[in-house]
Design a protein around this motif. Structure first.
Motif, PDB file in Angstrom:
ATOM      1  N   VAL A  67       0.839  -1.203   0.000  1.00  0.00           N
ATOM      2  CA  VAL A  67       0.000   0.000   0.000  1.00  0.00           C
ATOM      3  C   VAL A  67       0.872   1.250   0.000  1.00  0.00           C
ATOM      4  CG1 VAL A  67      -1.681   1.331   1.338  1.00  0.00           C
ATOM      5  CG2 VAL A  67      -1.955  -1.142   1.107  1.00  0.00           C
ATOM      6  N   LEU A  71       1.126   4.171  -3.002  1.00  0.00           N
ATOM      7  CA  LEU A  71       0.890   5.598  -2.795  1.00  0.00           C
ATOM      8  C   LEU A  71       2.108   6.419  -3.197  1.00  0.00           C
ATOM      9  CD1 LEU A  71      -0.977   5.491   0.646  1.00  0.00           C
ATOM     10  CD2 LEU A  71      -1.966   5.806  -1.627  1.00  0.00           C
ATOM     11  N   PHE A 223      -1.968   3.300  -9.898  1.00  0.00           N
ATOM     12  CA  PHE A 223      -2.375   2.228  -8.997  1.00  0.00           C
ATOM     13  C   PHE A 223      -2.346   0.870  -9.699  1.00  0.00           C
ATOM     14  CE2 PHE A 223      -3.553   5.381  -6.031  1.00  0.00           C
ATOM     15  CZ  PHE A 223      -3.837   4.774  -4.831  1.00  0.00           C
ATOM     16  N   LEU A 267     -10.488  -4.485  -2.764  1.00  0.00           N
ATOM     17  CA  LEU A 267     -10.013  -3.304  -2.048  1.00  0.00           C
ATOM     18  C   LEU A 267      -9.462  -2.263  -3.007  1.00  0.00           C
ATOM     19  CD1 LEU A 267      -8.202  -4.966   1.009  1.00  0.00           C
ATOM     20  CD2 LEU A 267     -10.380  -3.744   1.013  1.00  0.00           C
ATOM     21  N   LEU A 268      -8.761  -2.717  -4.039  1.00  0.00           N
ATOM     22  CA  LEU A 268      -8.219  -1.794  -5.026  1.00  0.00           C
ATOM     23  C   LEU A 268      -9.339  -1.074  -5.775  1.00  0.00           C
ATOM     24  CD1 LEU A 268      -5.513  -0.844  -6.223  1.00  0.00           C
ATOM     25  CD2 LEU A 268      -5.708  -2.677  -7.900  1.00  0.00           C
ATOM     26  N   THR A 271     -10.971   1.427  -3.394  1.00  0.00           N
ATOM     27  CA  THR A 271     -10.070   2.559  -3.176  1.00  0.00           C
ATOM     28  C   THR A 271     -10.076   3.514  -4.355  1.00  0.00           C
ATOM     29  OG1 THR A 271      -8.642   1.193  -1.785  1.00  0.00           O
ATOM     30  CG2 THR A 271      -7.695   3.213  -2.685  1.00  0.00           C
ATOM     31  N   GLY A 274     -13.245   5.452  -4.460  1.00  0.00           N
ATOM     32  CA  GLY A 274     -13.243   6.508  -3.453  1.00  0.00           C
ATOM     33  C   GLY A 274     -12.374   7.684  -3.846  1.00  0.00           C
ATOM     34  N   ILE A 275     -11.176   7.401  -4.373  1.00  0.00           N
ATOM     35  CA  ILE A 275     -10.279   8.479  -4.801  1.00  0.00           C
ATOM     36  C   ILE A 275     -10.899   9.267  -5.946  1.00  0.00           C
ATOM     37  CG2 ILE A 275      -8.051   8.952  -5.902  1.00  0.00           C
ATOM     38  CD1 ILE A 275      -6.898   6.638  -4.302  1.00  0.00           C
TER      39      ILE A 275
END
Length: 291
Positions: A67, A71, A223, A267-268, A271, A274-275
């Motif tokens: 993670v 980032l 990502f 999860l990816l 995420t 959300g981003i």
């Protein structure tokens, strides 16, 4: 006639819709139940384990390391890539001699296959490679093996990624610049504004929709970085360049831990959704469509 045109349109779309459904939509939907199972990829059998896969990920330090690397990669590629794209776009938007040649040279790395460019960068990042030769002129860098160093491997991936894709974002920025009315800048210059003032108060605000699109696409792409890591470092040295997608690959296809791989995928996806939602919320304040 209208019904016939509609049927023809759906007929033309059908092959693409079938491919997207079979290889994009269906796997994405199946990821959710698969992430709640312990699934044996070899035998094709599995049983429900609930949230155990997610709990295992939360206790795995390598997952959290992945993670952090993801980032870092997102920040270390998006910011310089867009900064260079704006600078190159502003330069190439001027009337320069040989402008078409510069545009071609800048865009050329984008069309090179990632595997081929990754192999080329392995040579350039070696101890006696081109990167050390250039840096050695201004920095005390001698025989530094970037890809064999825990401190240098991830920055080397960032450098290669920026080089590969900066031309693509420059073309997008250049397209946005060419849609800005020239009369606005000319009027500002007549009123006494300098080039920096024109760029800051007129060009960048009207370019913000293009920059917003570039930011969204660049973050999503960062990502999903995999090819260059697989070819150049294999996630190493040690775990220095393991990202979420590479961790997913290891769990699902190297260790055959399909449930854990699917949970990383979920999860990816969450995420990134959300981003992207946060970026869309910020766009309401930061994006200017007219002065």
């Amino acid at each position: 006639m209208r019904r016939g045109e509609t049927l023809l349109g759906w007929a033309l779309l059908a092959p693409v819709l079938v491919l997207l459904g079979a290889f994009v939509v269906a796997p994405a939907v199946l990821d959710f139940p698969l992430s709640l199972m312990h699934y044996d990829l070899i035998s094709g059998s599995g049983h429900w384990v609930g949230l155990a896969n997610y709990a295992t990920l939360a206790r795995d330090p390598i997952f959290w390391e992945a993670v952090g690397h993801t980032l870092q990669l997102a920040l270390g590629t998006t910011v310089p890539m867009l900064a260079f794209a704006v600078v190159f776009g502003l330069l190439l938007n001027r009337r320069l001699r040989g402008r078409a040649v510069y545009r071609t040279v800048l865009f050329a790395p984008y069309v090179v296959p990632l595997v081929a460019s990754s192999i080329a960068w392995i040579w350039m990042l070696s101890g006696h490679g081109f990167v050390n030769y250039v840096l050695g002129a201004v920095l005390p860098v001698r025989d530094f093996a970037w890809l064999d160093s825990s401190a240098g491997a991830l920055p080397a991936i960032m450098l290669m990624t920026v080089w590969q894709f900066v031309g693509y974002y420059t073309v997008l920025v250049l397209s946005g610049l060419q849609h800005i009315p020239a009369e606005l800048a000319e009027a500002a210059r007549i009123d006494g504004a300098g080039e920096i003032r024109v760029a800051w108060s007129i060009v960048l605000p009207l370019l913000s929709p293009t920059l917003f699109f570039c930011v969204v696409v660049s973050v999503i792409a960062s990502f999903r970085v995999f090819d260059q890591i697989y070819v150049m470092t294999g996630g190493g040295p040690g775990t220095a360049t393991i990202t979420l997608v590479f961790y997913l690959y290891q769990q699902g296809f190297a260790f055959f831990n399909t449930g854990a791989g699917a949970s990383v995928s979920v999860l990816l996806l969450v995420t990134l959704m959300g981003i992207t939602w946060l970026q869309l919320r910020m766009a309401r304040r930061c994006v200017t469509y007219e002065l």
